[in-house]
Design a protein around this motif. Structure first.
Motif, mmCIF file in Angstrom:
data_model
loop_
_atom_site.group_PDB
_atom_site.id
_atom_site.type_symbol
_atom_site.label_atom_id
_atom_site.label_comp_id
_atom_site.label_asym_id
_atom_site.label_seq_id
_atom_site.Cartn_x
_atom_site.Cartn_y
_atom_site.Cartn_z
ATOM 1 N N ALA A 246 42.091 28.691 44.890
ATOM 2 C CA ALA A 246 41.404 28.219 43.684
ATOM 3 C C ALA A 246 39.910 28.473 43.792
ATOM 4 O O ALA A 246 39.252 28.872 42.816
ATOM 5 N N ALA B 248 40.474 25.820 37.839
ATOM 6 C CA ALA B 248 41.633 26.713 37.801
ATOM 7 C C ALA B 248 42.781 26.117 36.999
ATOM 8 O O ALA B 248 43.429 26.805 36.198
ATOM 9 N N TYR C 115 45.650 35.019 34.987
ATOM 10 C CA TYR C 115 44.203 35.180 34.812
ATOM 11 C C TYR C 115 43.937 36.314 33.821
ATOM 12 O O TYR C 115 43.131 36.163 32.871
#
Length: 508
Positions: free
Chosen positions: A367, A406, A438
């Motif tokens: 993270a 995150a 992502y």
């Protein structure tokens, strides 16, 4: 004119830490008063023995009656008479600071005496002209009730951590660093979790009000916990990097003042004085600055002047990771990826000399790496609600900000039981899935795919990770070795660096 002379006399008396009654200076005309003083004085002396030096130390706990401290201090001081003989002058002691209304970790006391009986030949400075006694605190009254560290004890590990950071990261020489450390001791006793001033000041430098808010915001935005020594030191470095009202309006000026001091005992005094006067700016700063200058010169300079400091190798060598980290071999497959993440501030070493390329990455580390990737590359900036919370992620953990980011960005999830599992190792397929998520959040086209049948272990890929693994292999973000993808194997730091570098090149 006479009114101004009386004020001048009062100020002189105040500078000596003595009362107007004790000096006998009550007349409006100071010249007359001085004459009367000399006429009634039984003895005239030229100065004190051990002037300007510490002659004793006493300890105290928070809230202890000041009279109990002064009772432990010398009751007489040796002074030199004009004929060369000595005399023992009865003295009492007065604090240069504000013992009754502050919660500092040390105070300096200077003597006062009956000047109608013992008159100095000239004007004695309230610090350099008299000996002093140091009172140091041996308890802690912070919110965590952590025990204090006696100033007579061996220096704590935090002292050396701070000293090393000031020298290697802020460019201070030893004397300048000693000046800062003397102030930090007085403010917080090196405790990064200390609340002061009725819970309005916090940390090693006791950041207060708007400066505390600025410290919190900067740490949150840069991947640090504001409750840790690491976060506070890096924020301090930021404060001192520029004259900027968003941090400290004269930060760079203060840093340059300290760097210009001589790297000597006197330079340590000057650095301690200036840091107090211009950076800490306490009430009664003129006297407190002298107090902290003495502490820097008399305590920390002797102990730290010869300390060896590990300077970051990239400041003196080529900047190549194989020169910085002893376990990164020149020409190894991971050398270029590690160079990329290091140069871009995405990953650092586990110490000054180790990167540990073969160490497994855990979920907290993953993270943090992704958070720094987002913070350091504008094309990969990912917004987050920052509202996620997990029962096993304390708010002051070094990874808390990154995990919250995150999860809030929607690229990682916790477990069904409400935990995150920060120390759980992350697998190769899990990291591929995170990078896939992502890219989707960034609005990238993630339709790329390829067959994985050529890999003998493709059948062991979890169903949730299949699409992400196909995409990662197709985009050359992930590759196999020896005909295997090893989806369930723990991701190493070197592999993470390689995937991050490929991801950035492909997506950005």
């Amino acid at each position: 004119m006479k009114k101004m002379q009386r004020i001048g006399a009062m100020l002189l008396a105040a500078s000596m830490g003595i009362s107007m009654m004790q000096t006998g200076v009550l007349a409006a005309d100071t010249v007359q008063a001085d004459t009367a003083w000399q006429q009634t004085a039984a003895q005239t002396f030229t100065g004190f023995a051990n002037a300007g030096t510490k002659i004793a130390e006493v300890s105290f706990t928070f809230g202890q009656a000041e009279s109990e401290l002064t009772a432990q201090m010398p009751q007489t001081l040796t002074a030199y008479l004009t004929d060369g003989t000595t005399v023992e002058i009865p003295v009492s002691w007065v604090c240069l600071g504000d013992y009754a209304n502050t919660d500092d970790y040390y105070y300096e006391y200077v003597p006062q005496w009956d000047k109608s009986a013992y008159a100095p030949e000239g004007v004695l400075d309230s610090t350099s002209g008299v000996p002093y006694v140091l009172a140091y605190r041996v308890d802690a009254v912070d919110s965590n009730t952590q025990p204090g560290v006696s100033t007579k004890a061996a220096l704590s590990s935090n002292v050396y951590t701070i000293f090393n950071f000031l020298v290697s990261e802020c460019g201070f020489h030893a004397a300048a660093a000693c000046g800062v450390i003397a102030n930090i001791e007085c403010e917080s006793n090196f405790n990064p979790n200390l609340w002061g001033d009725n819970n309005t000041s916090y940390g090693i430098c006791q950041w207060h009000n708007e400066r505390l808010t600025a410290m919190k915001n900067w740490c949150d935005s840069n991947g640090y916990s504001w409750k840790t020594l690491e976060g506070q030191l890096n924020y301090l470095k930021k404060e001192l990097s520029a004259n900027n009202s968003a941090y400290l309006y004269n930060g760079l000026t203060i840093a340059n003042k300290l760097k210009a001091k001589a790297n000597t005992a006197d330079g340590a005094y000057d650095a301690g004085y200036d840091w107090c006067y211009y950076y800490e700016v306490p009430a009664n700063k003129e006297f407190r600055s002298k107090e902290r200058g003495n502490r820097a010169r008399d305590t920390y300079w002797p102990q730290l002047k010869d300390s060896s400091v590990t300077v970051a190798p990239d400041e003196t060598q080529s900047g190549q990771v194989y020169s910085i980290f002893s376990d990164v071999k020149k020409g190894a497959w991971y050398c270029t990826p590690i160079q990329y993440v290091y140069d871009n501030g995405i990953m650092t070493g586990t110490s000054k000399t180790k990167f540990e390329p073969n160490t497994s990455l855990n979920r907290a580390m993953a993270a943090t790496v992704l958070y720094k990737l987002s913070q350091t590359n504008s094309k990969l900036k990912l917004s987050s609600t920052n509202k996620a919370s997990f029962s096993d992620v304390p708010s002051d953990a070094w990874y808390a900000t990154a995990v919250k980011w995150a999860a809030g960005a929607g690229i990682v999830k916790g477990y069904d039981n409400g935990t995150f599992g920060p120390t759980d190792k992350i697998t190769r397929e899990q990291f591929a899935t995170i990078l896939y998520a992502y890219a989707k959040k960034l609005g990238c086209n993630v339709s790329a795919t390829t067959s994985l049948s050529s890999y003998s272990d493709s059948g062991s890929i979890s169903s949730y990770a299949t699409t992400a693994m196909k995409w990662a292999v197709a985009k050359k973000i992930m590759s196999g070795s020896d005909g295997k993808l090893r989806p369930k194997s723990s991701l190493t730091r070197a592999e993470a660096a390689a995937m991050i570098r490929s991801f950035a090149a492909t997506v950005a």
